[in-house]
Scaffold this motif. Structure first.
Motif, PDB file in Angstrom:
ATOM      1  N   CYS A  40       0.836  -1.206   0.000  1.00  0.00           N
ATOM      2  CA  CYS A  40       0.000   0.000   0.000  1.00  0.00           C
ATOM      3  C   CYS A  40       0.872   1.258   0.000  1.00  0.00           C
ATOM      4  O   CYS A  40       1.690   1.447   0.897  1.00  0.00           O
ATOM      5  N   CYS A  43      -0.117   3.443   3.415  1.00  0.00           N
ATOM      6  CA  CYS A  43       0.290   3.076   4.778  1.00  0.00           C
ATOM      7  C   CYS A  43       1.483   2.119   4.815  1.00  0.00           C
ATOM      8  O   CYS A  43       2.014   1.825   5.885  1.00  0.00           O
ATOM      9  N   HIS A  45       1.522  -1.005   4.255  1.00  0.00           N
ATOM     10  CA  HIS A  45       1.137  -2.374   4.566  1.00  0.00           C
ATOM     11  C   HIS A  45       1.277  -3.264   3.332  1.00  0.00           C
ATOM     12  O   HIS A  45       0.968  -2.854   2.221  1.00  0.00           O
ATOM     13  N   CYS A  58      -6.340  -2.080   0.208  1.00  0.00           N
ATOM     14  CA  CYS A  58      -5.334  -2.421   1.207  1.00  0.00           C
ATOM     15  C   CYS A  58      -5.982  -3.161   2.375  1.00  0.00           C
ATOM     16  O   CYS A  58      -7.011  -2.719   2.892  1.00  0.00           O
ATOM     17  N   CYS A  61      -5.206  -0.472   5.759  1.00  0.00           N
ATOM     18  CA  CYS A  61      -5.966   0.765   5.979  1.00  0.00           C
ATOM     19  C   CYS A  61      -7.256   0.831   5.170  1.00  0.00           C
ATOM     20  O   CYS A  61      -8.049   1.757   5.354  1.00  0.00           O
ATOM     21  N   SER A  63      -7.683   1.575   2.090  1.00  0.00           N
ATOM     22  CA  SER A  63      -7.744   2.510   0.969  1.00  0.00           C
ATOM     23  C   SER A  63      -7.577   1.767  -0.350  1.00  0.00           C
ATOM     24  O   SER A  63      -6.992   0.689  -0.401  1.00  0.00           O
TER      25      SER A  63
HETATM   26 ZN   LIG Z   1      -2.878   0.822   3.361  1.00  0.00          ZN
END
Ligand SMILES: [Zn+2]
Length: 345
Positions: A40, A43, A45, A58, A61, A63
């Motif tokens: 991501c 963030c 991740h 993601c 988060c 998004s």
């Molecule tokens: Zn994320």
């Protein structure tokens, strides 16, 4: 090391079968951008779900991100298949391609679209933090666009720009990589940053006797100035003191007059020089498909380039490019109509 036929197409036929649709192109960009799986950009991740249209959600988060978001292909209007074909032609033609040829080959409605695509591709060629030149390096300045070959003494006033040239000299013969940078003038204030930006400290740097190079020994280089006057006194041709830079400069000049027919404006000269340097430094690459891979790899790692940044420059009023000749089209960034054959058959 990427492999031909596995990581990039070996031939035009393979290229066409790999990238028949925008979805094929998105898959490839996805793999280039996230070879170890989605990460991501918001963030950091790792991990998520593919949702639709090349988008990921993601799992950290929540998004949503598209494969092209934040890359050179972000919010493009031109289909990815057209982008890929342009990129293939840009990379696989030994001397590159002009905007007019690209427009014709792809059957694009707008010269400006072809022009902007090529400038966007050029803008990714300089990798941040790329290695500087090493070993033994010749450095000099040259006027670009000043002399027309075949026209003795034909210096077009106001059309010439000063550029710094540096090239690695190999033993016993031949040349390595080069760098070219547009310079404000030939002063030490311009030449010292050119040398430090292009050449790794500790390198032996050969220049002529020009005062603008005095002091580079104190910047950590082994400086070897060669005096034109001394060469003349020895009965040697002073123009041959730095054969490497003169070779590179004349190749660059010929390339600008050949592929681009001398049609570039000063505001974009650095971009053209970047393209020339990219080609020169990969002139021994056996696989042109590998260059296609490299350009796309740089493009997915490069932030978007806005059209207004391409046409704006400190020296010129922002204005769209005018196609050479009188067969121009009105300025437009429209997507070519779907009925147009944009792929060279
Ligand atoms: Zn994320």
């Amino acid at each position: 090391m990427p492999l031909a036929g596995r990581h990039y197409p070996r031939s035009a036929g393979e290229f066409q079968s790999w990238f028949a649709t925008d979805a094929d192109c998105l898959d490839y960009l996805d793999w280039l951008r996230w070879p170890d799986g989605f990460a991501c950009p918001r963030c950091g991740h790792r991990g998520g779900w593919a949702v639709a249209d090349g988008r990921y959600k993601c799992s950290g988060c929540g998004s949503r991100t598209s494969v092209t978001a934040g890359t050179l292909f972000d919010r493009r209007r031109t289909p990815l298949t057209v982008w890929f074909t342009a990129c293939w032609m840009f990379a696989t033609q030994k001397d590159g391609i002009s905007a007019l040829s690209l427009q014709r080959e792809l059957g694009m409605g707008s010269y400006q679209t072809a022009w902007a695509m090529l400038h966007r591709l050029r803008s990714v060629l300089v990798r941040p933090g790329r290695d500087r030149l090493v070993g033994v390096v010749e450095a000099d300045e040259t006027y670009i666009g000043g002399e027309e070959p075949g026209l003795p003494g034909g210096r077009a006033k106001g059309k010439k720009a000063l550029a710094g040239v540096a090239v690695e000299v190999k033993e016993p013969r031949g040349y390595g990589r080069c760098r070219m940078t547009v310079l404000r003038d030939g002063s030490a204030g311009s030449l010292h940053p050119f040398v430090t930006g292009s050449v790794e400290p500790g390198t032996k740097v050969i220049t002529d006797g020009w005062s603008g190079y005095q002091g580079i020994g104190q910047l950590g280089y082994g400086h070897e100035p060669r005096s034109q006057r001394a060469a003349r006194a020895r009965g040697e041709d002073p123009g041959k003191l730095l054969p490497g830079v003169h070779r590179v400069a004349s190749l660059a000049q010929r390339w600008l007059l050949g592929t681009h027919q001398g049609r570039y404006d000063d505001a974009h000269l650095q971009d053209y020089l970047n393209e020339f340097v990219f080609r020169f430094n990969r002139r021994r690459s056996r696989s042109r498909g590998l260059l296609f891979y490299r350009v796309l790899e740089l493009a997915v790692g490069h932030p978007p380039v806005r059209y207004r940044d391409l046409v704006a420059s400190p020296k010129h009023k922002p204005k769209p490019p005018v196609p050479p000749g009188d067969r121009g089209h009105p300025p437009s960034l429209d997507q070519p109509p779907a009925s147009q054959p944009w792929r060279a058959s």
